[in-house]
Motif scaffolding. Structure first.
Motif, PDB file in Angstrom:
ATOM      1  N   VAL A 488      27.436 -25.021  72.906  1.00  0.00           N
ATOM      2  CA  VAL A 488      26.005 -24.779  72.725  1.00  0.00           C
ATOM      3  C   VAL A 488      25.837 -23.705  71.658  1.00  0.00           C
ATOM      4  CG1 VAL A 488      23.859 -24.012  73.818  1.00  0.00           C
ATOM      5  CG2 VAL A 488      25.493 -25.403  75.119  1.00  0.00           C
ATOM      6  N   HIS A 489      25.064 -24.005  70.615  1.00  0.00           N
ATOM      7  CA  HIS A 489      24.833 -23.036  69.542  1.00  0.00           C
ATOM      8  C   HIS A 489      23.658 -22.125  69.893  1.00  0.00           C
ATOM      9  CE1 HIS A 489      27.718 -25.270  67.391  1.00  0.00           C
ATOM     10  NE2 HIS A 489      26.916 -26.177  66.845  1.00  0.00           N
ATOM     11  N   ALA A 490      23.792 -20.867  69.556  1.00  0.00           N
ATOM     12  CA  ALA A 490      22.744 -19.879  69.806  1.00  0.00           C
ATOM     13  C   ALA A 490      21.956 -19.636  68.522  1.00  0.00           C
ATOM     14  CB  ALA A 490      23.356 -18.567  70.295  1.00  0.00           C
ATOM     15  N   TRP A 491      20.617 -19.671  68.637  1.00  0.00           N
ATOM     16  CA  TRP A 491      19.736 -19.461  67.483  1.00  0.00           C
ATOM     17  C   TRP A 491      18.714 -18.366  67.804  1.00  0.00           C
ATOM     18  CZ3 TRP A 491      19.439 -22.260  62.804  1.00  0.00           C
ATOM     19  CH2 TRP A 491      20.175 -23.447  62.723  1.00  0.00           C
ATOM     20  N   PHE A 492      18.321 -17.674  66.769  1.00  0.00           N
ATOM     21  CA  PHE A 492      17.077 -16.909  66.812  1.00  0.00           C
ATOM     22  C   PHE A 492      16.503 -16.903  65.401  1.00  0.00           C
ATOM     23  CE2 PHE A 492      13.965 -13.624  66.746  1.00  0.00           C
ATOM     24  CZ  PHE A 492      13.416 -13.676  68.023  1.00  0.00           C
ATOM     25  N   GLY A 493      15.215 -17.197  65.315  1.00  0.00           N
ATOM     26  CA  GLY A 493      14.534 -17.165  64.025  1.00  0.00           C
ATOM     27  C   GLY A 493      13.193 -16.490  64.169  1.00  0.00           C
ATOM     28  N   GLY A 494      12.848 -15.650  63.217  1.00  0.00           N
ATOM     29  CA  GLY A 494      11.556 -14.972  63.293  1.00  0.00           C
ATOM     30  C   GLY A 494      11.201 -14.273  61.999  1.00  0.00           C
ATOM     31  N   PHE A 495      10.087 -13.558  62.022  1.00  0.00           N
ATOM     32  CA  PHE A 495       9.650 -12.808  60.843  1.00  0.00           C
ATOM     33  C   PHE A 495       9.220 -11.410  61.245  1.00  0.00           C
ATOM     34  CE2 PHE A 495       5.969 -15.367  62.225  1.00  0.00           C
ATOM     35  CZ  PHE A 495       4.986 -14.394  62.380  1.00  0.00           C
ATOM     36  N   PHE A 496       9.181 -10.517  60.255  1.00  0.00           N
ATOM     37  CA  PHE A 496       8.848  -9.110  60.520  1.00  0.00           C
ATOM     38  C   PHE A 496       8.401  -8.453  59.222  1.00  0.00           C
ATOM     39  CE2 PHE A 496      13.278  -9.471  59.368  1.00  0.00           C
ATOM     40  CZ  PHE A 496      13.511  -8.409  58.522  1.00  0.00           C
ATOM     41  N   PRO A 497       7.609  -7.360  59.336  1.00  0.00           N
ATOM     42  CA  PRO A 497       6.868  -6.919  60.534  1.00  0.00           C
ATOM     43  C   PRO A 497       5.838  -7.974  60.941  1.00  0.00           C
ATOM     44  CG  PRO A 497       6.916  -5.207  58.831  1.00  0.00           C
ATOM     45  CD  PRO A 497       7.383  -6.473  58.186  1.00  0.00           C
ATOM     46  N   ALA A 498       5.403  -7.911  62.199  1.00  0.00           N
ATOM     47  CA  ALA A 498       4.512  -8.952  62.709  1.00  0.00           C
ATOM     48  C   ALA A 498       3.152  -8.938  62.023  1.00  0.00           C
ATOM     49  CB  ALA A 498       4.346  -8.771  64.225  1.00  0.00           C
ATOM     50  N   GLU A 499       2.639  -7.755  61.708  1.00  0.00           N
ATOM     51  CA  GLU A 499       1.286  -7.657  61.149  1.00  0.00           C
ATOM     52  C   GLU A 499       1.220  -8.085  59.684  1.00  0.00           C
ATOM     53  OE1 GLU A 499      -1.579  -7.016  62.670  1.00  0.00           O
ATOM     54  OE2 GLU A 499      -0.417  -7.101  64.522  1.00  0.00           O
ATOM     55  N   GLN A 500       2.130  -7.593  58.882  1.00  0.00           N
ATOM     56  CA  GLN A 500       2.173  -7.944  57.455  1.00  0.00           C
ATOM     57  C   GLN A 500       3.597  -8.390  57.115  1.00  0.00           C
ATOM     58  OE1 GLN A 500       0.608  -4.220  55.751  1.00  0.00           O
ATOM     59  NE2 GLN A 500      -1.278  -5.345  55.237  1.00  0.00           N
ATOM     60  N   PRO A 501       3.919  -9.620  57.416  1.00  0.00           N
ATOM     61  CA  PRO A 501       5.314 -10.085  57.301  1.00  0.00           C
ATOM     62  C   PRO A 501       5.858  -9.962  55.883  1.00  0.00           C
ATOM     63  CG  PRO A 501       3.987 -11.639  58.553  1.00  0.00           C
ATOM     64  CD  PRO A 501       3.030 -10.669  57.944  1.00  0.00           C
ATOM     65  N   GLN A 502       7.095  -9.491  55.809  1.00  0.00           N
ATOM     66  CA  GLN A 502       7.812  -9.410  54.535  1.00  0.00           C
ATOM     67  C   GLN A 502       9.003 -10.359  54.506  1.00  0.00           C
ATOM     68  OE1 GLN A 502       7.971  -4.782  54.648  1.00  0.00           O
ATOM     69  NE2 GLN A 502       8.138  -5.345  52.490  1.00  0.00           N
ATOM     70  N   TYR A 503       9.692 -10.468  55.625  1.00  0.00           N
ATOM     71  CA  TYR A 503      10.936 -11.236  55.654  1.00  0.00           C
ATOM     72  C   TYR A 503      10.981 -12.175  56.852  1.00  0.00           C
ATOM     73  CZ  TYR A 503      12.442  -7.549  52.461  1.00  0.00           C
ATOM     74  OH  TYR A 503      12.522  -6.672  51.412  1.00  0.00           O
ATOM     75  N   VAL A 504      11.600 -13.314  56.639  1.00  0.00           N
ATOM     76  CA  VAL A 504      12.025 -14.198  57.716  1.00  0.00           C
ATOM     77  C   VAL A 504      13.536 -14.029  57.859  1.00  0.00           C
ATOM     78  CG1 VAL A 504      12.456 -16.610  58.293  1.00  0.00           C
ATOM     79  CG2 VAL A 504      10.199 -15.912  57.531  1.00  0.00           C
ATOM     80  N   CYS A 505      13.991 -13.978  59.086  1.00  0.00           N
ATOM     81  CA  CYS A 505      15.429 -13.861  59.344  1.00  0.00           C
ATOM     82  C   CYS A 505      15.830 -14.898  60.374  1.00  0.00           C
ATOM     83  CB  CYS A 505      15.772 -12.456  59.843  1.00  0.00           C
ATOM     84  SG  CYS A 505      17.518 -12.242  60.268  1.00  0.00           S
ATOM     85  N   VAL A 506      16.900 -15.623  60.115  1.00  0.00           N
ATOM     86  CA  VAL A 506      17.414 -16.643  61.026  1.00  0.00           C
ATOM     87  C   VAL A 506      18.881 -16.350  61.317  1.00  0.00           C
ATOM     88  CG1 VAL A 506      17.979 -19.089  61.287  1.00  0.00           C
ATOM     89  CG2 VAL A 506      15.788 -18.421  60.314  1.00  0.00           C
ATOM     90  N   VAL A 507      19.223 -16.413  62.596  1.00  0.00           N
ATOM     91  CA  VAL A 507      20.594 -16.167  63.044  1.00  0.00           C
ATOM     92  C   VAL A 507      21.098 -17.405  63.774  1.00  0.00           C
ATOM     93  CG1 VAL A 507      22.103 -14.747  64.481  1.00  0.00           C
ATOM     94  CG2 VAL A 507      20.153 -13.699  63.306  1.00  0.00           C
ATOM     95  N   LEU A 508      22.268 -17.871  63.405  1.00  0.00           N
ATOM     96  CA  LEU A 508      22.954 -18.959  64.106  1.00  0.00           C
ATOM     97  C   LEU A 508      24.323 -18.460  64.536  1.00  0.00           C
ATOM     98  CD1 LEU A 508      23.714 -21.970  64.868  1.00  0.00           C
ATOM     99  CD2 LEU A 508      24.540 -22.157  62.516  1.00  0.00           C
ATOM    100  N   VAL A 509      24.659 -18.636  65.800  1.00  0.00           N
ATOM    101  CA  VAL A 509      25.993 -18.316  66.293  1.00  0.00           C
ATOM    102  C   VAL A 509      26.590 -19.594  66.875  1.00  0.00           C
ATOM    103  CG1 VAL A 509      27.397 -16.858  67.789  1.00  0.00           C
ATOM    104  CG2 VAL A 509      25.258 -15.961  66.836  1.00  0.00           C
ATOM    105  N   GLU A 510      27.586 -20.137  66.217  1.00  0.00           N
ATOM    106  CA  GLU A 510      28.232 -21.351  66.717  1.00  0.00           C
ATOM    107  C   GLU A 510      28.867 -21.072  68.075  1.00  0.00           C
ATOM    108  OE1 GLU A 510      30.949 -23.735  64.476  1.00  0.00           O
ATOM    109  OE2 GLU A 510      29.922 -23.302  62.592  1.00  0.00           O
TER     110      GLU A 510
END
Length: 524
Positions: A488-510
């Protein structure tokens, strides 16, 4: 006493060898017949190093040629011999004397520039790669012939070769190719270490932070994307190959040459915002509710919730926060396969991202429309399973829709080119974001993602000093270990800061099992 006698004998041997070399040098310079032959002189070019065009980050910092070393170009003279004998340790002197006795010019790695003698010139050279090089999968490598065969080195091979150069030294030799005792060492610099090359969107410091955050990750990837411009600020893949020992990496069963950031994987619940968007667009409101009892039966096939006791009655917001699979199956059956598939295609799933001609991601996969006429297939698709795969970069791109009030960016890896002085030229402007969703739909889902991090399944992703938005994912693969456990692969994806987003970051752990427990802390 025996050790002292042995040391004296070894020292005497070195003295004898050195004296023999001195006598030979003297004879060569005094003998009339040899002096006559020496009048037939020529020059000898000793190659020191080659260079290739540069690769920079977005701020002009070099990503290659970051480590220097010193090479002494040596013409065997009496003064050079004496200086090198004093510099080297006893264990190294025998080999050095052997080189000096050939009377041929040669290169010698040294540790200091403070080496002054007739017949010696210390030069600084640059090592293109290091074992701990940043962004190794992005940069790639060249083969033994100097041809780029992977990554940016391959995509920009012609440009980087156009800025190639070499460093050599020239000295005078006699008819036998022996260095003349009074020969000067002339440096021949032919465009060595030209500053021309390619400039990437990668930010060296963000890349360093991302690599540090996943230093304990055995297999997986991290992508950081500027959610306004689409510029890729970091791209990490684990495990990483050693550019100084490619043969060892080739034999590694964990496939370190695979760039996992642009390879397709089963997606899981990080995809559920697509279903939310399709539902809201089709007129199903945020208050659509369903009572989760821990499982749902779809035409005789039972799909279980991760909470076997059930979540009880949930709205769309609560279902996303808790990542409740039965709710999304029920929602997907209400929306229909055609609407969800169309939304997924609109958000870039199933399509390769071309980062530069010759450098593109995997396309990933989507189910066929006719397959989704089967309720079981649609149920799987509704919570990110079944015939659905995507790359970490594709997931990052799709998440920009919710950071940008409904607009999706085009990922960009190349910022432009650098001229021979390292100045940015031919800068590539970012592509304009493309409208994908009505802003109210994107903003509604973005708010759900914020509460998912602040109080839902993604709390381990919450940064200490500002709010973020995101979604966990635990993707079943249908692949099993020798022990019979499903990977089972682990994922997390999101953006930050929440109010004025600058970056999206995605993490995948096989094989990370849980996005909430494993991938979310890396995002943080």
């Amino acid at each position: 006493m025996k050790l002292q006698k042995r040391a004296v004998c070894i020292f005497a041997l070195f003295v004898a060898l050195a004296m023999g070399l001195v006598m030979r040098l003297y004879v060569l310079t005094q003998d009339d017949s040899l002096r006559a032959a020496a009048q037939n002189q020529s020059t000898y070019l000793l190659h020191v190093d080659d260079s290739r065009g540069m690769i920079y980050d977005c701020n002009g910092y070099p990503l290659v040629n970051t480590q220097s070393s010193l090479q002494a170009a040596v013409v065997p003279t009496l003064e050079a011999t004496q200086a090198l004998m004093q510099l080297t340790q006893a264990s190294e002197r025998a080999g050095l004397l052997e080189q000096l006795q050939t009377l041929k010019p040669f290169l010698l790695p040294v540790q200091t520039e403070d080496l002054y003698a007739q017949g010696i010139r210390v030069l600084e050279t640059r090592q293109r790669y290091t074992s701990d090089m940043l962004a190794a999968h992005v940069i790639g490598y060249v083969n033994g012939d100097g041809d780029g065969v992977y990554g940016i080195e391959k995509a920009f091979d012609e440009l980087l070769k156009s800025y190639s150069g070499s460093l050599s030294v020239r000295c005078t030799v006699d008819a036998w190719g022996n260095a003349m005792s009074d020969s000067a060492v002339e440096v021949v610099d032919e465009n060595y270490l030209s500053q021309g090359g390619v400039v990437l969107t990668i930010d060296r410091e963000i890349q360093r932070i991302a690599e540090s955050a996943c230093r304990d990750m055995e297999k997986g990837a991290v992508v950081v994307l500027d959610c306004q411009t689409g510029q890729i600020k970091a791209m990490v893949s684990r495990p990483v190959f050693d550019p100084l020992n490619l043969a060892e990496s080739l034999n590694d069963p964990d496939s370190p040459f695979v760039n996992r950031a642009i390879s397709a994987y089963n997606v899981g619940s990080v995809y559920k915002m697509v279903v939310c968007a399709a539902a809201l667009k089709s007129g199903i409101g945020p208050d659509f509710s369903y009572t989760c009892v821990g499982a749902i039966d779809v035409n005789g096939q039972v799909f279980y919730c991760h909470d076997h006791a059930g979540h009880g009655e949930l709205t769309m917001k609560e279902a996303l926060e808790e990542s409740c699979n039965p709710y999304f199956i029920k929602l997907g059956l209400e929306v229909g396969g055609d609407a969800i598939l169309a939304m997924a295609q609109q958000m870039g799933f199933g399509q390769a991202d071309v980062l530069y001609p010759g450098y593109q991601t995997a396309a990933g996969s989507l189910p066929q429309g006719e397959d989704l006429q089967l309720n079981a297939a649609l149920a799987n698709f509704s919570f990110g399973q079944g015939d659905l795969t995507a790359t970490p970069l594709q997931i990052a791109k799709y998440l920009t829709v919710f950071a940008n009030h409904g607009e999706m960016v085009v990922p960009q890896l190349v910022l432009g080119q650098a001229d021979e002085n390292g100045e940015l030229i031919q800068q590539q402007e970012p592509y304009m974001p493309r409208p994908v969703l009505d802003s109210w739909i994107a903003d509604t889902i973005a708010n759900y993602m914020v509460t998912t991090v602040s109080e839902g399944s993604g709390t381990r992703a919450k940064p200490d000093y500002f709010d973020a938005a995101g979604k966990t994912g635990s993707a079943q693969t249908g692949v099993y270990t020798e022990d019979g456990e499903e990977i089972v692969h682990a994922w997390f994806g999101g953006f930050f800061p929440a109010e004025q987003p600058q970056y999206v970051c995605v993490v995948l752990v096989e094989g990370g099992e849980s996005g909430a427990l494993v991938a979310a802390p890396i995002f943080k």
